[in-house]
Design a protein around this motif. Structure first.
Motif, PDB file in Angstrom:
ATOM      1  N   GLY A   1       1.082  -1.126   0.129  1.00  0.00           N
ATOM      2  CA  GLY A   1      -0.145   0.212   0.074  1.00  0.00           C
ATOM      3  C   GLY A   1       0.922   1.237  -0.030  1.00  0.00           C
ATOM      4  N   PRO A   2       0.387   2.355   0.025  1.00  0.00           N
ATOM      5  CA  PRO A   2       0.947   3.737  -0.167  1.00  0.00           C
ATOM      6  C   PRO A   2       1.569   3.984   1.243  1.00  0.00           C
ATOM      7  N   LEU A   3       2.886   4.664   1.323  1.00  0.00           N
ATOM      8  CA  LEU A   3       3.292   5.022   2.441  1.00  0.00           C
ATOM      9  C   LEU A   3       2.756   6.311   2.884  1.00  0.00           C
ATOM     10  N   SER A   4       2.783   6.653   3.883  1.00  0.00           N
ATOM     11  CA  SER A   4       2.287   8.095   4.566  1.00  0.00           C
ATOM     12  C   SER A   4       3.558   8.683   5.349  1.00  0.00           C
ATOM     13  N   ARG A   5       3.697   9.933   5.081  1.00  0.00           N
ATOM     14  CA  ARG A   5       4.903  10.509   5.856  1.00  0.00           C
ATOM     15  C   ARG A   5       4.276  10.731   7.291  1.00  0.00           C
ATOM     16  N   TYR A   6       5.183  10.400   8.248  1.00  0.00           N
ATOM     17  CA  TYR A   6       4.696  10.634   9.500  1.00  0.00           C
ATOM     18  C   TYR A   6       5.951  11.680  10.333  1.00  0.00           C
ATOM     19  N   PHE A   7       5.520  12.492  11.007  1.00  0.00           N
ATOM     20  CA  PHE A   7       6.473  13.414  11.828  1.00  0.00           C
ATOM     21  C   PHE A   7       6.347  13.319  13.304  1.00  0.00           C
ATOM     22  N   PHE A   8       7.639  13.373  14.034  1.00  0.00           N
ATOM     23  CA  PHE A   8       7.792  12.817  15.108  1.00  0.00           C
ATOM     24  C   PHE A   8       8.199  14.250  16.103  1.00  0.00           C
ATOM     25  N   ILE A   9       7.398  14.789  16.775  1.00  0.00           N
ATOM     26  CA  ILE A   9       7.894  15.905  17.298  1.00  0.00           C
ATOM     27  C   ILE A   9       7.998  15.744  18.685  1.00  0.00           C
ATOM     28  N   VAL A  10       9.044  15.936  19.332  1.00  0.00           N
ATOM     29  CA  VAL A  10       9.367  16.039  20.872  1.00  0.00           C
ATOM     30  C   VAL A  10       9.125  17.399  21.415  1.00  0.00           C
ATOM     31  N   ASP A  19      10.163  17.969  13.436  1.00  0.00           N
ATOM     32  CA  ASP A  19      10.923  17.123  12.688  1.00  0.00           C
ATOM     33  C   ASP A  19      10.475  17.556  11.221  1.00  0.00           C
ATOM     34  N   GLN A  20      11.517  18.002  10.506  1.00  0.00           N
ATOM     35  CA  GLN A  20      11.322  18.799   9.430  1.00  0.00           C
ATOM     36  C   GLN A  20      11.277  17.949   8.340  1.00  0.00           C
ATOM     37  N   ASP A  21      11.735  16.664   8.154  1.00  0.00           N
ATOM     38  CA  ASP A  21      11.492  15.798   7.045  1.00  0.00           C
ATOM     39  C   ASP A  21      10.534  14.690   7.246  1.00  0.00           C
ATOM     40  N   GLY A  22      10.049  14.439   8.125  1.00  0.00           N
ATOM     41  CA  GLY A  22       9.304  13.215   8.578  1.00  0.00           C
ATOM     42  C   GLY A  22       9.893  11.732   7.983  1.00  0.00           C
ATOM     43  N   THR A  23       9.175  10.940   8.208  1.00  0.00           N
ATOM     44  CA  THR A  23       9.648   9.278   8.051  1.00  0.00           C
ATOM     45  C   THR A  23       8.385   8.735   7.152  1.00  0.00           C
ATOM     46  N   LEU A  24       8.687   8.088   6.294  1.00  0.00           N
ATOM     47  CA  LEU A  24       7.943   7.245   5.384  1.00  0.00           C
ATOM     48  C   LEU A  24       7.628   5.878   6.005  1.00  0.00           C
ATOM     49  N   LEU A  25       6.380   5.644   6.318  1.00  0.00           N
ATOM     50  CA  LEU A  25       5.915   4.530   7.061  1.00  0.00           C
ATOM     51  C   LEU A  25       4.617   3.759   6.632  1.00  0.00           C
ATOM     52  N   PRO A  26       4.395   2.728   6.651  1.00  0.00           N
ATOM     53  CA  PRO A  26       3.102   2.324   5.998  1.00  0.00           C
ATOM     54  C   PRO A  26       1.757   2.350   6.860  1.00  0.00           C
ATOM     55  N   HIS A  27       1.896   2.463   8.044  1.00  0.00           N
ATOM     56  CA  HIS A  27       0.398   2.510   8.789  1.00  0.00           C
ATOM     57  C   HIS A  27       0.880   3.156  10.219  1.00  0.00           C
ATOM     58  N   ASP A  28      -0.287   3.594  10.995  1.00  0.00           N
ATOM     59  CA  ASP A  28      -0.205   3.931  12.209  1.00  0.00           C
ATOM     60  C   ASP A  28       0.744   3.167  13.475  1.00  0.00           C
ATOM     61  N   ALA A  29       0.379   1.780  13.068  1.00  0.00           N
ATOM     62  CA  ALA A  29       1.134   0.821  14.023  1.00  0.00           C
ATOM     63  C   ALA A  29       2.548   0.976  13.983  1.00  0.00           C
ATOM     64  N   ALA A  30       2.902   0.953  12.520  1.00  0.00           N
ATOM     65  CA  ALA A  30       4.330   1.243  12.423  1.00  0.00           C
ATOM     66  C   ALA A  30       5.247   2.575  12.914  1.00  0.00           C
ATOM     67  N   ALA A  31       4.078   3.565  12.983  1.00  0.00           N
ATOM     68  CA  ALA A  31       4.510   4.905  13.376  1.00  0.00           C
ATOM     69  C   ALA A  31       4.626   4.941  14.698  1.00  0.00           C
ATOM     70  N   ILE A  56       4.972  13.893  19.887  1.00  0.00           N
ATOM     71  CA  ILE A  56       3.579  13.858  19.128  1.00  0.00           C
ATOM     72  C   ILE A  56       4.014  13.285  17.887  1.00  0.00           C
ATOM     73  N   VAL A  57       3.082  12.292  17.259  1.00  0.00           N
ATOM     74  CA  VAL A  57       3.198  11.724  16.138  1.00  0.00           C
ATOM     75  C   VAL A  57       2.035  12.390  15.469  1.00  0.00           C
ATOM     76  N   LYS A  58       2.293  12.809  14.145  1.00  0.00           N
ATOM     77  CA  LYS A  58       1.463  13.461  13.222  1.00  0.00           C
ATOM     78  C   LYS A  58       1.716  12.778  11.939  1.00  0.00           C
ATOM     79  N   ARG A  59       0.495  12.490  11.276  1.00  0.00           N
ATOM     80  CA  ARG A  59       0.682  11.874   9.903  1.00  0.00           C
ATOM     81  C   ARG A  59       0.288  13.024   8.891  1.00  0.00           C
ATOM     82  N   GLN A  60       0.963  13.075   7.967  1.00  0.00           N
ATOM     83  CA  GLN A  60       0.853  14.353   6.900  1.00  0.00           C
ATOM     84  C   GLN A  60      -0.593  14.444   6.394  1.00  0.00           C
ATOM     85  N   ALA A  61      -1.334  15.551   6.549  1.00  0.00           N
ATOM     86  CA  ALA A  61      -2.522  15.935   5.957  1.00  0.00           C
ATOM     87  C   ALA A  61      -3.635  15.294   7.139  1.00  0.00           C
TER      88      ALA A  61
END
Length: 75
Positions: A1-10, A19-31, A56-61
């Motif tokens: 499936g498509p990856l989403s970009r997640y941001f991890f903010i302390v 977190d400027q760049d974020g990390t591509l992950l498959p789903h919330d559980a992976a995040a 704080i975990v944010k998913r793009q959009a």
């Protein structure tokens, strides 16, 4: 499936590390697993021992997925 970009903010008190760049992950559980890994790594550094610290975990959009305290029960 498509990856989403997640941001991890302390965050703690009135400060945060963005977190400027974020990390591509498959789903919330992976995040969440990735977030727990980040917290484990950061807690080894005594500069990150502030009881109010959270990740704080944010998913793009979609905005915030969840907030994970570094020290559950202290927040």
């Amino acid at each position: 499936g498509p990856l989403s970009r997640y941001f991890f903010i302390v965050q703690w008190q009135d400060m945060q590390i963005d977190d400027q760049d974020g990390t591509l992950l498959p789903h919330d559980a992976a995040a969440v697993a990735y977030a727990e890994e980040i917290i484990r790594d950061l807690k080894e550094d005594e500069r990150f021992a502030e009881p109010s610290m959270a990740l704080i975990v944010k998913r793009q959009a979609y905005g915030t997925v969840l907030t994970i305290p570094f020290f559950p029960g202290c927040a």
